[in-house]
Design an enzyme around this catalytic site. Structure first.
Site, PDB file in Angstrom:
ATOM      1  N   GLY A  46      -5.433  31.808 -12.746  1.00 14.30           N
ATOM      2  CA  GLY A  46      -4.440  30.782 -12.459  1.00 14.30           C
ATOM      3  C   GLY A  46      -4.843  29.469 -13.076  1.00 14.30           C
ATOM      4  CD  GLN A  51      -6.970  24.055 -12.814  1.00 14.53           C
ATOM      5  OE1 GLN A  51      -6.062  24.859 -12.707  1.00 14.53           O
ATOM      6  NE2 GLN A  51      -8.235  24.416 -12.754  1.00 14.53           N
ATOM      7  CB  CYS A  95     -11.574  26.039  -9.190  1.00 18.19           C
ATOM      8  SG  CYS A  95     -10.376  24.949  -9.971  1.00 18.19           S
ATOM      9  CG  LEU A  96     -10.390  28.601 -14.830  1.00 21.19           C
ATOM     10  CD1 LEU A  96      -9.155  28.758 -15.701  1.00 21.19           C
ATOM     11  CD2 LEU A  96     -11.548  29.420 -15.384  1.00 21.19           C
ATOM     12  CG  HIS A 137      -6.883  27.788  -6.223  1.00 23.62           C
ATOM     13  ND1 HIS A 137      -8.216  27.798  -5.865  1.00 23.62           N
ATOM     14  CD2 HIS A 137      -6.839  27.138  -7.425  1.00 23.62           C
ATOM     15  CE1 HIS A 137      -8.928  27.178  -6.798  1.00 23.62           C
ATOM     16  NE2 HIS A 137      -8.120  26.777  -7.750  1.00 23.62           N
ATOM     17  CD  GLU A 138      -3.888  27.903  -9.890  1.00 26.63           C
ATOM     18  OE1 GLU A 138      -3.929  26.756 -10.373  1.00 26.63           O
ATOM     19  OE2 GLU A 138      -4.879  28.657  -9.876  1.00 26.63           O
ATOM     20  CG  HIS A 141      -5.373  22.915  -8.843  1.00 30.33           C
ATOM     21  ND1 HIS A 141      -6.474  22.095  -8.896  1.00 30.33           N
ATOM     22  CD2 HIS A 141      -5.831  24.174  -9.075  1.00 30.33           C
ATOM     23  CE1 HIS A 141      -7.552  22.833  -9.148  1.00 30.33           C
ATOM     24  NE2 HIS A 141      -7.196  24.098  -9.248  1.00 30.33           N
TER      25      HIS A 141
END
Ligand code: NI
Length: 172
Positions: A46, A51, A95-96, A137-138, A141
């Site tokens: 994701g 991000q 998380c990236l 999660h997204e 963000h």
């Protein structure tokens, strides 16, 4: 398409509430295409627009609950909202934007999301397990929330090593 730079947790962009997408134009399509390439390149599940430094409510989630021999499905979520949630799961999440760190986060087991596609059409999509976690999660963000601020605890080194071999599946 082009790779975009993934910002890390310290970047102020990741703490900001994103604005709704109102223009479903070529610029949005370019953003989504670039995000898809960036997500695949990073082996994540994701990615949210903030991000990559764009403070708009757009995100990608990879639906990995697909039959064997079938490729995961990339879901584009514009202005997504959780409209139903049930159950509970406590799984390790990464998380990236927070490379190498994982923590236990409480999430619903299944969620239904209402969103728009890249042309502005509304649709609903459900997800369970990892996909439900990823939706939440997204969307977090898009509200300036990184998982580290809401996780119950970070994983220990031992636990980290145990999940290292499946890290691609848990980085979103
Ligand atoms: Ni993330």
């Amino acid at each position: 398409m082009a790779l975009r730079n993934i910002l890390t947790q310290e970047d102020p962009s990741l703490g900001k509430k994103c604005r709704e997408v109102t223009a479903f134009n070529q610029r949005l399509h370019q953003l989504l295409d670039d995000m898809a390439e960036t997500l695949m390149h990073a082996d994540g599940v994701g990615l949210a627009a903030p991000q990559v430094g764009v403070l708009r409510r757009a995100a990608l989630v990879l639906e990995t609950n697909v039959p064997e021999n079938e490729n995961p499905i990339l879901i584009e979520l514009i202005n997504p909202v959780v409209i139903e949630a049930s159950g509970e799961q406590h799984e390790a999440e990464g998380c990236l934007s927070v490379p190498g760190e994982y923590g236990i986060v409480s999430r619903p087991e299944t969620v239904k999301v209402r969103a728009q596609d890249r042309f502005g059409n509304f649709f609903e999509v459900s997800g369970e397990g990892l996909t439900a976690r990823c939706f939440c999660h997204e969307i977090d963000h898009l509200d300036g929330i990184v998982f580290t601020s809401k996780c119950e605890r970070m994983l220990t080194d031992e636990e980290l090593q145990a999940i290292q071999h499946r890290s691609e599946e848990t980085e979103d």
